[in-house]
Scaffold this motif. Structure first.
Motif, PDB file in Angstrom:
ATOM      1  N   SER A 176       6.160   6.112  11.863  1.00 17.82           N
ATOM      2  CA  SER A 176       6.378   7.053  10.767  1.00 17.82           C
ATOM      3  C   SER A 176       5.866   6.470   9.441  1.00 17.82           C
ATOM      4  O   SER A 176       5.241   7.168   8.641  1.00 17.82           O
ATOM      5  N   ASN A 177       6.114   5.189   9.217  1.00 10.73           N
ATOM      6  CA  ASN A 177       5.621   4.520   8.008  1.00 10.73           C
ATOM      7  C   ASN A 177       4.098   4.498   7.970  1.00 10.73           C
ATOM      8  O   ASN A 177       3.488   4.687   6.919  1.00 10.73           O
ATOM      9  N   ARG A 196       2.091   6.676   9.468  1.00  8.52           N
ATOM     10  CA  ARG A 196       1.650   8.055   9.197  1.00  8.52           C
ATOM     11  C   ARG A 196       1.777   8.388   7.703  1.00  8.52           C
ATOM     12  O   ARG A 196       0.911   9.019   7.125  1.00  8.52           O
ATOM     13  N   ARG A 197       2.855   7.923   7.085  1.00 10.48           N
ATOM     14  CA  ARG A 197       3.066   8.151   5.659  1.00 10.48           C
ATOM     15  C   ARG A 197       1.980   7.437   4.834  1.00 10.48           C
ATOM     16  O   ARG A 197       1.437   8.003   3.887  1.00 10.48           O
ATOM     17  N   PHE A 241      -1.188   9.373   5.167  1.00  8.14           N
ATOM     18  CA  PHE A 241      -1.124  10.604   4.382  1.00  8.14           C
ATOM     19  C   PHE A 241      -1.402  10.326   2.910  1.00  8.14           C
ATOM     20  O   PHE A 241      -2.179  11.028   2.261  1.00  8.14           O
ATOM     21  N   LYS A 242      -0.787   9.249   2.383  1.00  9.34           N
ATOM     22  CA  LYS A 242      -0.975   8.890   0.973  1.00  9.34           C
ATOM     23  C   LYS A 242      -2.423   8.513   0.676  1.00  9.34           C
ATOM     24  O   LYS A 242      -2.908   8.723  -0.423  1.00  9.34           O
TER      25      LYS A 242
END
Length: 173
Positions: free
Chosen positions: A37-38, A40-41, A44-45
């Protein structure tokens, strides 16, 4: 997964591969849900699309495009994630930054503006590639340099022609 579903996935992947000139293949196996999840974040950023893909479907999509992926299909073993970006070094920077705290993702290979990189050894090289915006900024800076010399010569000489010529000739030396 049915044959129709596989066909649709291949068609979608082929379209994505055809639309972009920056494709990274990475191994993110072994990351727990929170770490994934980290990642993917972070992607995304950085405006990087991250997706886990089936190797066989990605290989068929690569074959279906008119691009030459060279040795990249040979890296499609084990877990593979595809990273797509508009900036050539963005996925490499995400991977490099993320590996400061984790041992994954590993770079399997990359296709950047028709250049092919195979192996994690190229991570540093890829992260140092300048983006188009950075190159344009460098060029503009170089082009502005002579204009800045003229302006500074005008200011320092008090606007007299002889002083301007003297200042500019000193800068050339």
């Amino acid at each position: 997964m049915t044959r129709e579903e596989k066909s649709k996935v291949i068609k979608d992947l082929t379209a994505q591969l055809a639309e972009t000139s920056i494709i990274y293949l990475a191994d993110i196996s072994g990351l727990d849900a929170g770490t994934t999840s980290n990642l993917r974040r972070a992607c995304f950023k950085a405006n990087v699309k991250l997706a886990v893909v089936k190797n066989t479907l990605l290989a068929k999509a690569m074959e279906a495009t008119d691009k030459d992926f060279g040795e990249l299909p040979s890296t499609l073993k084990g877990n593979t994630s595809i990273m797509i970006a508009e900036t050539g070094n963005a996925p490499a920077k995400v991977i490099k930054e993320f590996r400061k705290k984790n041992d994954k993702p590993l770079l399997k290979g990359a296709f950047v503006d028709e250049a092919i990189y195979v192996g994690d050894d190229y991570l540093e090289t890829l992260s140092n590639i300048k983006s188009k915006e950075e190159v344009i900024g460098d060029i503009i800076g170089l082009l502005q340099s002579p204009a800045k010399n003229v302006v500074s010569a005008l200011k320092s000489s008090g606007g007299k022609l002889a002083g301007i010529l003297k200042t500019l000739s000193e800068k050339e030396d």
